[in-house]
Design an enzyme around this catalytic site. Structure first.
Site, PDB file in Angstrom:
ATOM      1  N   ALA A  71      32.865 -59.460 -32.879  1.00 25.95           N
ATOM      2  CA  ALA A  71      34.180 -59.612 -32.263  1.00 25.95           C
ATOM      3  C   ALA A  71      34.272 -61.037 -31.719  1.00 25.95           C
ATOM      4  CB  ALA A  71      34.332 -58.595 -31.139  1.00 25.95           C
ATOM      5  N   GLY A 116      30.443 -56.459 -33.967  1.00 26.21           N
ATOM      6  CA  GLY A 116      31.503 -55.852 -34.775  1.00 26.21           C
ATOM      7  C   GLY A 116      31.239 -55.950 -36.273  1.00 26.21           C
ATOM      8  N   GLU A 119      29.098 -53.066 -36.980  1.00 25.27           N
ATOM      9  CA  GLU A 119      29.937 -51.869 -36.773  1.00 25.27           C
ATOM     10  C   GLU A 119      30.920 -51.640 -37.921  1.00 25.27           C
ATOM     11  OE1 GLU A 119      30.903 -53.269 -32.766  1.00 25.27           O
ATOM     12  OE2 GLU A 119      30.507 -51.221 -32.116  1.00 25.27           O
ATOM     13  N   GLU A 139      25.543 -57.035 -28.123  1.00 24.45           N
ATOM     14  CA  GLU A 139      26.536 -56.980 -27.033  1.00 24.45           C
ATOM     15  C   GLU A 139      25.927 -56.985 -25.640  1.00 24.45           C
ATOM     16  OE1 GLU A 139      26.616 -55.109 -29.749  1.00 24.45           O
ATOM     17  OE2 GLU A 139      28.626 -55.205 -30.602  1.00 24.45           O
TER      18      GLU A 139
END
Ligand code: COA
Length: 273
Positions: A71, A116, A119, A139
């Site tokens: 992200a 991300g 993910e 993260e």
């Protein structure tokens, strides 16, 4: 010629028979996912899912270095808790489309797939990796948690103990280890990697599309989609609550300033709610 739309941060190519290659295209930011890109992805995937002539989707990253480096930290660093919930939900919409659209989805991980990136890859039906692939959920080193499904999808690939170890340490793993723990199916040389992934897609595309799609829907029901919305909601709110915490400010500030973060203890890290 099917019109999939025009996008600032995506490229869409097609190959016979019925294969769509969807590429993240922000190579300067290592294909990091900002909210504009997530919205584009949601739109493009819904369009691809609805197109009857599409049989298989191959999802990959443009450029030499990255699938998706996570992200977008530049955007996340200033999010409020409610912005954080919304940002997480945008990512979840994309992940859910990759996971639940009846057409098979293959993640062709060509480089960094962090946060991300991992993910989105684990939301696909399976992952093929180039030898340059690097996976990880970093993260907690930024003072937050995985927000696009990592807290529940990663364990489905690698089992709970390994998923916990990866999420708690944030360590990066290379393609060979990813294969050894079952995260990716195969590792291919970087040169010609996309063509190899397309060959795998072709082997699926040549089967009965209706039978393949039925199999996907049934296997998803068996494997876990029960309770998906509840898990998504729980993760999005936990992710949002960490925005504006000391450790989130420190972790993302340190990334921007290219230094190591100095995290606080438990009481100070719960945010300003
Ligand atoms: N968000 C925003 N920008 C990112 C990014 C991200 N997740 N990942 C990389 N970038 C940007 C960098 O800030 C840099 O921009 P700049 O050229 O304007 O300085 C550019 O992409 C290239 O990255 P850089 O860090 O210089 O490349 P590198 O080869 O030294 O390192 C990584 C590559 C992937 C190891 C490193 O970029 C990284 O750790 N990225 C963050 C990964 C992460 O924590 N993701 C999870 C977020 S929740």
């Amino acid at each position: 010629m099917i019109d999939y739309g025009t996008y600032e941060n995506l490229l869409i190519e097609t190959r016979d028979p019925g294969i769509v290659i969807l590429k993240l295209n922000r190579p300067k930011a290592l294909n990091a996912l900002n909210s504009a890109t997530l919205k584009e992805l949601g739109f493009a995937l819904a369009r691809i899912a609805a197109e009857p002539s599409v049989r298989v989707l191959v999802f990959t990253g443009e450029g030499e270095k990255a699938f998706i480096a996570g992200a977008d930290i530049t955007e996340m660093k200033d999010l409020s808790p409610s912005d954080g919930v919304y940002f997480s939900q945008l990512g979840h919409e994309v992940a859910k489309l990759l996971e639940t659209m009846p057409k098979p989805t293959i993640a062709a991980v060509n480089g960094f797939a962090l946060g991300g990136g991992t993910e989105m890859a684990i939301s696909c039906d399976f992952i093929l990796a180039s030898e340059k692939a690097v996976f990880g959920q970093p993260e907690v080193g930024l003072g937050i948690i995985p927000g696009f499904g990592g807290t529940f999808r990663l364990a489905r690939y690698v089992g709970f103990p390994r998923a916990k170890e990866l999420i708690f340490t944030g360590r990066r793993i290379k393609a060979d280890e990813a294969k050894a723990i079952g995260l990716c199916l195969e590792v291919y040389p970087a040169e010609g990697f996309l063509d190899q992934a397309v060959e795998v897609a072709k082997a699926i595309a040549l089967q009965s599309a209706s039978a393949v799609q039925k199999a996907k829907v049934l296997m998803n029901e068996f494997s876990e989609t029960t309770g998906l919305n509840m898990k998504i909601d729980g993760e999005a709110h936990a992710f949002g609550r960490l925005m504006t915490s000391h450790d989130q400010r420190e972790g993302m500030g340190a990334f921007m300033e290219k230094r190591k973060p100095a995290f606080q203890g438990l009481q100070a890290s719960e945010g300003s709610k």
